[in-house]
Design a protein around this motif. Structure first.
Motif, PDB file in Angstrom:
ATOM      1  N   GLN A 199       0.827  -1.211   0.000  1.00  0.00           N
ATOM      2  CA  GLN A 199       0.000   0.000   0.000  1.00  0.00           C
ATOM      3  C   GLN A 199       0.860   1.260   0.000  1.00  0.00           C
ATOM      4  O   GLN A 199       0.484   2.272  -0.588  1.00  0.00           O
ATOM      5  CB  GLN A 199      -0.926   0.002   1.214  1.00  0.00           C
ATOM      6  N   GLU A 200       2.002   1.195   0.643  1.00  0.00           N
ATOM      7  CA  GLU A 200       2.910   2.342   0.632  1.00  0.00           C
ATOM      8  C   GLU A 200       3.340   2.653  -0.795  1.00  0.00           C
ATOM      9  O   GLU A 200       3.356   3.818  -1.219  1.00  0.00           O
ATOM     10  CB  GLU A 200       4.120   2.051   1.517  1.00  0.00           C
ATOM     11  N   ASP A 201       3.663   1.599  -1.553  1.00  0.00           N
ATOM     12  CA  ASP A 201       4.063   1.779  -2.949  1.00  0.00           C
ATOM     13  C   ASP A 201       2.877   2.215  -3.802  1.00  0.00           C
ATOM     14  O   ASP A 201       3.005   3.101  -4.661  1.00  0.00           O
ATOM     15  CB  ASP A 201       4.653   0.482  -3.506  1.00  0.00           C
ATOM     16  N   TRP A 202       1.723   1.581  -3.586  1.00  0.00           N
ATOM     17  CA  TRP A 202       0.542   1.912  -4.387  1.00  0.00           C
ATOM     18  C   TRP A 202       0.111   3.352  -4.164  1.00  0.00           C
ATOM     19  O   TRP A 202      -0.245   4.054  -5.109  1.00  0.00           O
ATOM     20  CB  TRP A 202      -0.611   0.966  -4.047  1.00  0.00           C
ATOM     21  N   ALA A 203       0.123   3.795  -2.909  1.00  0.00           N
ATOM     22  CA  ALA A 203      -0.292   5.169  -2.602  1.00  0.00           C
ATOM     23  C   ALA A 203       0.630   6.175  -3.289  1.00  0.00           C
ATOM     24  O   ALA A 203       0.166   7.197  -3.817  1.00  0.00           O
ATOM     25  CB  ALA A 203      -0.294   5.395  -1.092  1.00  0.00           C
ATOM     26  N   ALA A 204       1.919   5.903  -3.292  1.00  0.00           N
ATOM     27  CA  ALA A 204       2.866   6.800  -3.954  1.00  0.00           C
ATOM     28  C   ALA A 204       2.600   6.849  -5.456  1.00  0.00           C
ATOM     29  O   ALA A 204       2.613   7.931  -6.071  1.00  0.00           O
ATOM     30  CB  ALA A 204       4.292   6.342  -3.680  1.00  0.00           C
ATOM     31  N   ALA A 205       2.356   5.693  -6.051  1.00  0.00           N
ATOM     32  CA  ALA A 205       2.079   5.643  -7.489  1.00  0.00           C
ATOM     33  C   ALA A 205       0.757   6.331  -7.825  1.00  0.00           C
ATOM     34  O   ALA A 205       0.650   7.036  -8.841  1.00  0.00           O
ATOM     35  CB  ALA A 205       2.051   4.191  -7.962  1.00  0.00           C
ATOM     36  N   GLN A 206      -0.243   6.141  -6.976  1.00  0.00           N
ATOM     37  CA  GLN A 206      -1.546   6.776  -7.199  1.00  0.00           C
ATOM     38  C   GLN A 206      -1.432   8.291  -7.119  1.00  0.00           C
ATOM     39  O   GLN A 206      -2.026   9.024  -7.925  1.00  0.00           O
ATOM     40  CB  GLN A 206      -2.554   6.240  -6.182  1.00  0.00           C
ATOM     41  N   ALA A 207      -0.659   8.784  -6.173  1.00  0.00           N
ATOM     42  CA  ALA A 207      -0.467  10.226  -6.036  1.00  0.00           C
ATOM     43  C   ALA A 207       0.279  10.787  -7.247  1.00  0.00           C
ATOM     44  O   ALA A 207      -0.072  11.859  -7.758  1.00  0.00           O
ATOM     45  CB  ALA A 207       0.294  10.530  -4.753  1.00  0.00           C
TER      46      ALA A 207
END
Length: 240
Positions: A199-207
């Motif tokens: 989720q840490e990686d996904w949130a960064a990519a989503q942002a």
């Protein structure tokens, strides 16, 4: 056993506004649900020590007068919140927070404001957060429309009683997380530690994706913080 089939702990706050660095917690809830046992709910009404704007009262229903007359001392209430969440985290129970960077950052700044040890200082690497907002964007990235908790509840057919009350929102976040994990094996079958890191990686990519979208629309100065599950404090610029 998959993480979503056991006990889940929802956490939510209602605040004086949406500025994580300076706004204050007014109400909060920690609720433990699932695993075929009765829910356990702890609620806080806190006197934030500042006036509650009318716009915030319109959302959560708590006036300045109500907070002053019935609310708990802020430092005491924040200390109890950190202690309650610490107990949840160290027990290994997944901590479900819709849009975690908001609630965890507000709590972090509140703890610092009153000279208290923060949640992350206390639990360190044991923190395991499940964020329905990040999960939903991962499994269904191109769905049109908003992705507020109300929207996710409608999409995943989750009952939401009393939106924008901390206890109702905390329970609903757990239900949405359960629905997503039940429908998508990528989420439900993941080890909790692995899911937290993903989720840490996904949130960064989503942002980053959203920031690129805004800039394509001409908002050249758009900066979207992809920090997750909370925004790191800027040393020398801590909230007052």
């Amino acid at each position: 056993m998959s993480w979503h089939l056991g006990r889940l702990a929802g956490f939510d706050t209602e605040t004086t506004g949406v500025d994580v660095e300076n706004d204050r917690i007014v109400t909060s809830c920690i609720v433990e649900v699932g695993d075929n046992t009765q829910p356990i709910t702890a609620n806080w009404l806190i006197n934030p020590g500042v006036d509650i704007p009318e716009a915030a009262t319109a959302v959560h229903g708590i006036t300045t007068e109500k907070a002053k007359s019935d609310g708990q001392d802020a430092a005491e209430g924040i200390a109890e919140l950190v202690a309650g969440l610490t107990q949840v985290v160290l027990s290994g129970t997944p901590l479900v927070i819709m849009n975690a960077p908001f609630d965890l950052t507000v709590l972090d700044r509140e703890a610092r404001r009153y000279g208290l040890e923060t949640l992350t200082d206390t639990v360190g690497g044991d923190l395991r957060v499940v964020d329905p907002r990040v999960l939903d964007k991962r499994v269904d990235p191109y769905r049109r429309g908003k992705r507020t908790l109300t929207d996710l509840c409608a999409h995943y057919r989750v009952k939401l009683d009393g939106a924008h009350s901390a206890d109702a929102d905390a329970i609903a976040a757990c239900r949405v997380a359960w629905r997503i994990a039940s429908q998508y094996g990528e989420i439900g079958n993941a080890f909790l530690e692995e899911l937290h890191d993903q989720q840490e990686d996904w949130a960064a990519a989503q942002a980053a994706s959203f920031q690129a979208h805004l800039r394509r629309k001409g908002e050249a100065d758009a900066v979207i913080d992809g920090s997750w599950p909370l925004i790191p404090v800027q040393r020398g610029g801590e909230s007052s």
